[in-house]
Design an enzyme around this catalytic site. Structure first.
Site, mmCIF file in Angstrom:
data_model
loop_
_atom_site.group_PDB
_atom_site.id
_atom_site.type_symbol
_atom_site.label_atom_id
_atom_site.label_comp_id
_atom_site.label_asym_id
_atom_site.label_seq_id
_atom_site.Cartn_x
_atom_site.Cartn_y
_atom_site.Cartn_z
ATOM 1 N N ASP A 160 -60.691 -36.994 -9.261
ATOM 2 C CA ASP A 160 -61.909 -36.938 -8.443
ATOM 3 C C ASP A 160 -61.829 -35.984 -7.257
ATOM 4 O O ASP A 160 -62.503 -36.218 -6.233
ATOM 5 C CB ASP A 160 -62.259 -38.343 -7.922
ATOM 6 C CG ASP A 160 -62.677 -39.297 -9.031
ATOM 7 O OD1 ASP A 160 -62.961 -38.827 -10.146
ATOM 8 O OD2 ASP A 160 -62.705 -40.513 -8.778
ATOM 9 N N ASP A 195 -32.156 -29.131 6.488
ATOM 10 C CA ASP A 195 -32.147 -29.516 7.907
ATOM 11 C C ASP A 195 -33.062 -30.707 8.212
ATOM 12 O O ASP A 195 -33.447 -30.908 9.373
ATOM 13 C CB ASP A 195 -32.558 -28.328 8.792
ATOM 14 C CG ASP A 195 -31.525 -27.207 8.764
ATOM 15 O OD1 ASP A 195 -30.370 -27.482 8.391
ATOM 16 O OD2 ASP A 195 -31.885 -26.058 9.102
ATOM 17 N N LYS A 240 -35.672 -33.035 -9.164
ATOM 18 C CA LYS A 240 -35.454 -31.742 -8.509
ATOM 19 C C LYS A 240 -35.832 -31.902 -7.041
ATOM 20 O O LYS A 240 -37.015 -31.968 -6.700
ATOM 21 C CB LYS A 240 -36.296 -30.636 -9.141
ATOM 22 C CG LYS A 240 -35.967 -30.347 -10.607
ATOM 23 C CD LYS A 240 -36.944 -31.004 -11.531
ATOM 24 C CE LYS A 240 -36.627 -30.675 -12.985
ATOM 25 N NZ LYS A 240 -37.366 -31.524 -13.926
ATOM 26 N N HIS A 260 -33.347 -36.321 -13.900
ATOM 27 C CA HIS A 260 -34.323 -35.252 -14.106
ATOM 28 C C HIS A 260 -34.961 -34.802 -12.792
ATOM 29 O O HIS A 260 -35.867 -33.970 -12.785
ATOM 30 C CB HIS A 260 -35.404 -35.777 -15.080
ATOM 31 C CG HIS A 260 -36.248 -34.739 -15.694
ATOM 32 N ND1 HIS A 260 -37.623 -34.756 -15.630
ATOM 33 C CD2 HIS A 260 -35.941 -33.639 -16.416
ATOM 34 C CE1 HIS A 260 -38.119 -33.722 -16.271
ATOM 35 N NE2 HIS A 260 -37.127 -33.023 -16.758
ATOM 36 N N LYS A 319 -46.280 -30.867 -14.401
ATOM 37 C CA LYS A 319 -46.526 -32.311 -14.489
ATOM 38 C C LYS A 319 -47.454 -32.696 -13.332
ATOM 39 O O LYS A 319 -46.994 -33.073 -12.251
ATOM 40 C CB LYS A 319 -45.220 -33.114 -14.390
ATOM 41 C CG LYS A 319 -44.142 -32.682 -15.405
ATOM 42 C CD LYS A 319 -43.076 -31.898 -14.722
ATOM 43 C CE LYS A 319 -41.816 -31.660 -15.515
ATOM 44 N NZ LYS A 319 -41.833 -31.534 -16.910
ATOM 45 N N HIS A 333 -45.031 -26.302 -18.332
ATOM 46 C CA HIS A 333 -44.056 -27.333 -17.970
ATOM 47 C C HIS A 333 -44.531 -28.146 -16.767
ATOM 48 O O HIS A 333 -43.812 -28.997 -16.253
ATOM 49 C CB HIS A 333 -42.713 -26.659 -17.652
ATOM 50 C CG HIS A 333 -41.553 -27.592 -17.571
ATOM 51 N ND1 HIS A 333 -40.914 -27.893 -16.373
ATOM 52 C CD2 HIS A 333 -40.897 -28.295 -18.524
ATOM 53 C CE1 HIS A 333 -39.916 -28.726 -16.606
ATOM 54 N NE2 HIS A 333 -39.880 -28.996 -17.897
#
Length: 494
Positions: A419, A241, A236, A234, A414, A412
């Protein structure tokens, strides 16, 4: 004639009985495996036993596809020398934290040294302190910058996504990557075989013909069935470079630009990183790539781990989790952050199905006076997951947690912000699948400005969200209550 029919029926009954007996025996074997041979939570054990008991013919098939656990030593093998080098970095940083002589005087790093130490010890998530970050909450801006960075690449591009759609955006990016390959730039794409099933071989032909390299993660060896469909990559990650890295929630496709009629606007969070944290993303990509590539392995040459002069001062740890790891590192990171909260907690997650201990940690924070805010979607992409998410979030209302439904499309993102001081952005949802079954990666960020920026993004989203109050939740129909109950029962295996 009647006698022949009687004989045929008798034989068919024998065959059916044999099938049922065989299925029953298989279910018993799988039940035995679940209970005694695999490391699972009690909730997961009971959920799978219910499936096997009430679906005797299909339970074992579901278990084969969705329930099998993979042994850690069968997934990734790190060369001893590479592991030794990584362990040296970790040991040096652990010693520095213990002796309180860490070279960077960043207030967040000093304050949260226990959390840094935990991620170092459990995940070899070495700390980097010289990063510059850009936060994206809109897909168009993120992909515009990504395409420009691809065009500017001169040495290599390492490109890893769970989903790469064979649509306008997907083909545009593949075309840009192909152009760079034609120019002599090393371009490698790692895609998940299930998540990118619409792409696979045909969609990659033009890219490969231009000199690009692509590998599927856990490809199916059977035409219609993937026995590893329950453990997907899952992550990404993009590394360009060795100077620029991307990590976050956006996949590649028109849907993530808000062009889906079903979902509308796609609200997500992603990071562009310049600094030494890019080396950690590079290491993660190399490990994943080498685990799947039968040839064309990537070495650990200095070329892939250059010094980066970003001019930044942001502390970042890149933590990974998956079935190849002994500990649920990202989950532990979330829990450590929540337990450290003194003033506020802001959570965004499309799937909110953690275990009871995780829910209790949030309740404890709220009951202790911490301002806890959770935002979840108001439309389902996976119905069972949606209803289980709703029930879990609503279970926190009595403790004083504020829950919001995002109404302007699909949420979507996450993110976790504590604080106004530390934050996490990545690919891991707050559910059993992300914590245990899938391969995930998150950035844990020690910086007030980034934390405040992510908190402000949450506050901005409130303008297009509605609060889930106790009174509103109490008015839900019996049908919704039934769907919540079934989804909650199945939540350990969703």
């Amino acid at each position: 004639m009647i006698e022949l029919l009687s004989i045929a029926l008798k034989h068919s009954n024998i065959i059916l009985n044999s099938i049922f007996i065989g299925a029953f025996i298989l279910n018993l074997l799988f039940a035995f495996t679940i209970i005694f041979m695999e490391r699972r939570s009690a909730n997961s054990i009971w959920a799978w036993l219910l499936v096997l008991v009430f679906l005797p013919l299909f339970g074992f098939i579901l278990y084969l596809l969705l329930g099998r656990q993979i042994q850690r030593d069968q997934i990734f093998k790190i060369d001893k020398e590479d592991k030794k080098g990584l362990e040296l970095i970790v040991d040096e940083q652990l010693a520095a934290l213990k002796n309180e002589n860490f070279s960077n005087s960043n207030y967040q790093i000093v304050k949260f040294k226990e959390m840094i130490q935990m991620l170092l010890y459990n995940n070899a998530a070495f700390l980097t302190t010289d990063n510059d970050l850009k936060v994206y909450t809109d897909g168009q801006e993120k992909f515009d910058d990504l395409i420009q960075d691809i065009r500017n690449a001169t040495d290599y591009i390492h490109f890893q996504y769970y989903i790469i759609q064979n649509d306008e955006l997907g083909r545009t990016i593949l075309n840009e990557l192909g152009k760079k390959a034609e120019q002599g730039v090393e371009v490698k794409i790692l895609y998940d075989d299930m998540g990118s099933r619409g792409l696979r071989k045909k969609g990659l032909h033009p890219f490969r013909n231009k000199g690009g390299h692509a590998e599927a993660f856990f490809p199916s060896k059977l035409p219609l069935i993937n026995l590893r469909m329950n453990n997907r990559n899952h992550r990404k990650i993009v590394v360009i470079d060795g100077q620029i890295g991307y990590v976050g929630g956006f996949n590649v496709g028109d849907e993530y630009l808000g062009k889906s009629k079903k979902f509308g606007y796609w609200r997500d969070t992603h990071l562009r990183i310049v600094g030494d944290a890019v080396n950690a993303l590079q290491l993660r990509f190399i490990l994943d790539w080498n685990s799947q590539a039968t040839r064309d392995h990537i070495s650990y040459d200095d070329r892939y781990f250059p010094d980066v002069n970003s001019g930044g001062t942001i502390g970042v740890q890149i933590a990974s989790s998956g079935p190849d790891e002994e500990w649920e590192q990202i989950k532990y990171g979330y829990l450590k952050m929540i337990s450290s909260a003194k003033k506020s907690i802001y959570i965004q997650s499309p799937y909110f199905i953690p275990d009871q201990a995780f829910l209790d940690s949030i309740k404890i924070a709220a009951l202790g006076g911490v301002d806890v805010n959770i935002m979840i979607p108001n439309k389902p992409d996976h119905p069972f997951v949606f209803w289980a998410t709703l029930k879990n979030a609503a279970s926190l209302l009595d403790a004083g947690v504020k829950v919001f439904h995002y109404d302007n499309g699909f949420l979507h993102s996450k993110t976790l912000v504590i604080d106004d001081e530390i934050a996490s952005v990545g690919t891991a949802n707050m559910d059993h699948r992300s914590f245990t079954l899938n391969f995930e990666v998150n950035a844990f960020i020690y910086d007030q400005q980034i934390a405040k920026k992510l908190k402000q993004a949450f506050i901005d989203d409130l303008a297009v969200s509605s609060e889930l109050t106790k009174a509103r939740y109490a008015k839900r129909s019996l049908w919704i209550k039934f769907k919540e109950g079934i989804s909650q029962l199945l939540s350990p295996i969703l």
